[in-house]
Design an enzyme around this catalytic site. Structure first.
Site, short mmCIF file in Angstrom:
data_model
loop_
_atom_site.label_atom_id
_atom_site.label_comp_id
_atom_site.label_asym_id
_atom_site.label_seq_id
_atom_site.Cartn_x
_atom_site.Cartn_y
_atom_site.Cartn_z
N ARG A 173 -35.93 14.52 21.83
CA ARG A 173 -37.33 14.38 22.23
C ARG A 173 -37.41 14.13 23.72
NH1 ARG A 173 -42.55 11.24 20.35
NH2 ARG A 173 -43.84 11.83 22.12
N ARG A 182 -44.14 17.78 20.27
CA ARG A 182 -42.85 17.10 20.15
C ARG A 182 -42.16 17.51 18.86
NH1 ARG A 182 -47.52 14.35 20.61
NH2 ARG A 182 -48.18 13.05 18.89
N ASP A 230 -41.59 12.48 16.24
CA ASP A 230 -42.50 11.43 16.70
C ASP A 230 -42.42 10.27 15.72
OD1 ASP A 230 -44.49 10.13 18.18
OD2 ASP A 230 -46.10 11.06 17.01
N ASP A 276 -43.26 6.26 15.01
CA ASP A 276 -44.16 5.20 15.45
C ASP A 276 -44.03 3.99 14.54
OD1 ASP A 276 -45.72 6.44 17.60
OD2 ASP A 276 -46.51 7.76 16.04
#
Length: 109
Positions: free
Chosen positions: A24, A33, A36, A38
């Site tokens: 990334r 991307r 990802d 989170d």
């Protein structure tokens, strides 16, 4: 869903390192991307720090977050937003479905 002994900031740092190790790159905000990761929730904590907001500030608006969350934690309540089941009723979930057999394997460190 994961269990971790890491504090929220350390968990975010570990996720960012994993993204980087998988190729990334961050060329600009919200750029396309390949990966990802989170921190969406951290128990029932509400955290507002530079670069870390928990619950994730837009998770309650995103079917691609709420649909799988409802699968693994149907009674989940997002602090400050409400029950996942109620939030799901308020958004368009067409086009979002489970990927059969999908699991993320995170190596132990």
């Amino acid at each position: 869903a994961i269990e971790t002994a890491l504090a929220p900031r350390a968990l975010l740092d570990a996720l960012l390192a994993l993204e980087l190790s998988r190729g990334r790159t961050r060329t600009f905000a919200n750029a396309p991307r390949i990966l990802d990761l989170d921190v969406l929730l951290y128990g029932d904590q509400q955290i507002a720090e530079h670069g870390l907001s928990v619950p994730h500030p837009r998770m309650h608006e995103r079917a691609f977050v709420l649909v799988p969350l409802a699968e693994i934690a149907p009674d989940c309540v997002i602090p400050g937003r409400g029950a996942v089941a109620a939030l799901l009723r308020a958004i368009d979930t067409r086009g979002v479905s489970a990927v059969e057999g999908a699991r993320l394997a995170v190596p132990a460190s």
